[in-house]
Design an enzyme around this catalytic site. Structure first.
Site, PDB file in Angstrom:
ATOM      1  N   ASN A  54      -8.735   6.286   7.842  1.00 25.81           N
ATOM      2  CA  ASN A  54      -7.778   6.448   6.749  1.00 25.81           C
ATOM      3  C   ASN A  54      -8.316   5.634   5.582  1.00 25.81           C
ATOM      4  O   ASN A  54      -8.198   4.410   5.573  1.00 25.81           O
ATOM      5  CB  ASN A  54      -6.398   5.941   7.191  1.00 25.81           C
ATOM      6  CG  ASN A  54      -5.392   5.940   6.046  1.00 25.81           C
ATOM      7  OD1 ASN A  54      -5.664   6.462   4.971  1.00 25.81           O
ATOM      8  ND2 ASN A  54      -4.237   5.333   6.293  1.00 25.81           N
ATOM      9  N   TRP A  55      -8.895   6.341   4.633  1.00 28.11           N
ATOM     10  CA  TRP A  55      -9.527   5.641   3.501  1.00 28.11           C
ATOM     11  C   TRP A  55      -8.513   5.039   2.541  1.00 28.11           C
ATOM     12  O   TRP A  55      -8.862   4.282   1.654  1.00 28.11           O
ATOM     13  CB  TRP A  55     -10.439   6.598   2.733  1.00 28.11           C
ATOM     14  CG  TRP A  55     -11.651   7.066   3.481  1.00 28.11           C
ATOM     15  CD1 TRP A  55     -11.965   6.852   4.801  1.00 28.11           C
ATOM     16  CD2 TRP A  55     -12.735   7.843   2.953  1.00 28.11           C
ATOM     17  NE1 TRP A  55     -13.164   7.449   5.109  1.00 28.11           N
ATOM     18  CE2 TRP A  55     -13.656   8.065   3.999  1.00 28.11           C
ATOM     19  CE3 TRP A  55     -13.007   8.387   1.695  1.00 28.11           C
ATOM     20  CZ2 TRP A  55     -14.832   8.788   3.823  1.00 28.11           C
ATOM     21  CZ3 TRP A  55     -14.176   9.117   1.518  1.00 28.11           C
ATOM     22  CH2 TRP A  55     -15.081   9.308   2.564  1.00 28.11           C
ATOM     23  N   LYS A  56      -7.244   5.434   2.692  1.00 32.97           N
ATOM     24  CA  LYS A  56      -6.186   5.016   1.743  1.00 32.97           C
ATOM     25  C   LYS A  56      -6.639   5.345   0.323  1.00 32.97           C
ATOM     26  O   LYS A  56      -7.384   6.314   0.141  1.00 32.97           O
ATOM     27  CB  LYS A  56      -5.837   3.544   1.966  1.00 32.97           C
ATOM     28  CG  LYS A  56      -5.509   3.262   3.443  1.00 32.97           C
ATOM     29  CD  LYS A  56      -4.871   1.936   3.704  1.00 32.97           C
ATOM     30  CE  LYS A  56      -4.593   1.792   5.198  1.00 32.97           C
ATOM     31  NZ  LYS A  56      -3.908   0.547   5.543  1.00 32.97           N
TER      32      LYS A  56
ATOM     33  N   HIS B 239       3.019   7.196   7.345  1.00 28.30           N
ATOM     34  CA  HIS B 239       2.326   5.905   7.332  1.00 28.30           C
ATOM     35  C   HIS B 239       3.277   4.832   6.795  1.00 28.30           C
ATOM     36  O   HIS B 239       4.077   5.089   5.896  1.00 28.30           O
ATOM     37  CB  HIS B 239       1.064   5.990   6.460  1.00 28.30           C
ATOM     38  CG  HIS B 239       0.170   4.802   6.635  1.00 28.30           C
ATOM     39  ND1 HIS B 239       0.435   3.597   6.022  1.00 28.30           N
ATOM     40  CD2 HIS B 239      -0.938   4.625   7.379  1.00 28.30           C
ATOM     41  CE1 HIS B 239      -0.501   2.726   6.386  1.00 28.30           C
ATOM     42  NE2 HIS B 239      -1.345   3.313   7.210  1.00 28.30           N
TER      43      HIS B 239
ATOM     44  N   GLU C 109       2.875   2.481   4.822  1.00 28.20           N
ATOM     45  CA  GLU C 109       2.795   2.238   3.371  1.00 28.20           C
ATOM     46  C   GLU C 109       3.653   3.257   2.626  1.00 28.20           C
ATOM     47  O   GLU C 109       4.280   2.937   1.610  1.00 28.20           O
ATOM     48  CB  GLU C 109       1.324   2.270   2.916  1.00 28.20           C
ATOM     49  CG  GLU C 109       0.597   1.007   3.367  1.00 28.20           C
ATOM     50  CD  GLU C 109      -0.892   1.176   3.600  1.00 28.20           C
ATOM     51  OE1 GLU C 109      -1.483   2.173   3.152  1.00 28.20           O
ATOM     52  OE2 GLU C 109      -1.470   0.284   4.253  1.00 28.20           O
TER      53      GLU C 109
ATOM     54  N   GLU D 111       1.090   1.956  14.728  1.00 25.75           N
ATOM     55  CA  GLU D 111       0.536   1.021  13.748  1.00 25.75           C
ATOM     56  C   GLU D 111       1.558  -0.076  13.466  1.00 25.75           C
ATOM     57  O   GLU D 111       2.429   0.099  12.596  1.00 25.75           O
ATOM     58  CB  GLU D 111       0.201   1.752  12.448  1.00 25.75           C
ATOM     59  CG  GLU D 111      -0.857   2.820  12.594  1.00 25.75           C
ATOM     60  CD  GLU D 111      -1.651   3.005  11.306  1.00 25.75           C
ATOM     61  OE1 GLU D 111      -2.880   3.028  11.390  1.00 25.75           O
ATOM     62  OE2 GLU D 111      -1.044   3.087  10.225  1.00 25.75           O
TER      63      GLU D 111
ATOM     64  N   GLY E 279      -4.053  -4.313   7.721  1.00 28.75           N
ATOM     65  CA  GLY E 279      -4.698  -4.984   6.603  1.00 28.75           C
ATOM     66  C   GLY E 279      -4.581  -6.495   6.640  1.00 28.75           C
ATOM     67  O   GLY E 279      -4.871  -7.175   5.662  1.00 28.75           O
TER      68      GLY E 279
ATOM     69  N   SER F 190      -5.968  -3.313  11.751  1.00 30.00           N
ATOM     70  CA  SER F 190      -7.090  -4.262  11.829  1.00 30.00           C
ATOM     71  C   SER F 190      -8.059  -3.968  12.974  1.00 30.00           C
ATOM     72  O   SER F 190      -8.591  -4.901  13.583  1.00 30.00           O
ATOM     73  CB  SER F 190      -6.574  -5.708  11.893  1.00 30.00           C
ATOM     74  OG  SER F 190      -5.840  -6.025  10.716  1.00 30.00           O
TER      75      SER F 190
ATOM     76  N   GLY G 218      -8.349   1.653   8.970  1.00 25.10           N
ATOM     77  CA  GLY G 218      -8.235   1.526   7.522  1.00 25.10           C
ATOM     78  C   GLY G 218      -9.505   0.915   6.942  1.00 25.10           C
ATOM     79  O   GLY G 218     -10.527   1.582   6.786  1.00 25.10           O
ATOM     80  N   GLY G 219      -9.442  -0.379   6.651  1.00 24.70           N
ATOM     81  CA  GLY G 219     -10.546  -1.062   5.969  1.00 24.70           C
ATOM     82  C   GLY G 219     -11.918  -0.810   6.584  1.00 24.70           C
ATOM     83  O   GLY G 219     -12.903  -0.558   5.868  1.00 24.70           O
TER      84      GLY G 219
END
Ligand code: 13P
Length: 256
Positions: A10-12, A96, A98, A168, A174, A213, A234-235
């Site tokens: 998930n590149w966000k 998600h 967010e 999640e 993050g 993470s 993610g990251g």
């Protein structure tokens, strides 16, 4: 049954045309090393078309969000599921944390998006997860049951034959603070139990991803858990070497 690992990035809201080309180029070069798993990238929607042209054979394309509408029309700024499918998306992330926290998506909205995804032939990746307060207050399972239950109630258990669920925990996203394998396994077993209570076969076959993470150095211990069938990254999905190392961990554990 043996469920095939799905490693999803998930590149966000990250990327640029040159950065994407570099990242996807590296992934496409290496993907043949992971034939036993499914690899997925979910770039921002404006990059889906160009990203779709740069995928290797084992890689699939997904979107991060879609409209809750099922027909085109006057919905400024929205993207219809059918448009995502037209660009080659197979999956779409819905619910998600967010989007729930920052964009006001409630359980009913998430359920409508889940249904809209399936109406367009996309596989929804339904994200669920508790906040730190909810976990510390002992209410994690209540939250998971409510978030999953909203979609089960609206769409029915049969819909999960064509869906993925991602656990999640909000406190792990993050933050660098990952759930322990025991915490992840317990939450996944709970979610699988909720599905299996309605249909044993679907409970057994639905892929459950862990997100929060995940990095190269903790992937193997998380993916080793019996009810963890992949990761929503993610990251670490923005760095080719990290993402590929996570794919390598899944491949090493794969029975495919
Ligand atoms: P991080 O891997 O950056 O914690 O993000 C997880 C996530 O939200 C994936 O959807």
């Amino acid at each position: 049954m043996s469920r095939r690992y799905l490693i999803a990035g998930n590149w966000k809201m990250n990327g640029s045309l040159p950065a994407n080309a570099e990242l996807l180029g590296e992934l496409a070069l290496q993907q043949e090393r992971y034939p036993g798993i499914d690899m997925l990238v979910c770039p921002p929607s404006v990059y889906l078309e160009s990203a779709g042209r740069q995928l290797g054979g084992n890689m699939q394309l997904g979107a991060q969000n879609l409209s809750d509408q099922t027909k085109a029309g006057a919905f400024t700024g929205e993207v219809l599921g059918a448009m995502l499918a037209e660009l080659g998306c197979r999956y779409v992330i819905v619910g998600h944390s967010e989007r729930r926290a920052l964009y006001g998506e409630d359980d009913a909205t998430v359920a409508r998006k889940f249904a809209a995804a399936q109406a367009a032939g996309l596989v929804p990746i339904l994200c669920v997860g508790e906040t730190l307060d909810e976990r510390e207050g002992g209410g994690a399972e209540t939250v998971l049951a409510r978030q999953l239950g909203a979609v089960l109630g609206a769409c029915g258990i049969g819909a999960f034959a064509r869906a993925v669920v991602a656990y999640e925990p909000v406190w792990a996203i993050g933050t660098g603070r990952t759930a322990t394998p025991e915490q992840a396994q317990a939450a996944h077993a709970f979610l699988r139990g909720q599905l299996a209570a309605q249909d044993a076969k679907i409970g057994d076959s639905t892929r459950l991803l862990y997100g929060g993470s995940v990095k190269a150095d903790n992937a193997s211990s998380l993916l080793s858990c019996g009810d963890v069938d992949g990761g929503l990254i993610g990251g670490a999905s923005l760095k080719a070497a990290e993402f590929l190392a996570i794919c390598a961990s899944a491949q090493a554990l794969s029975t495919n």
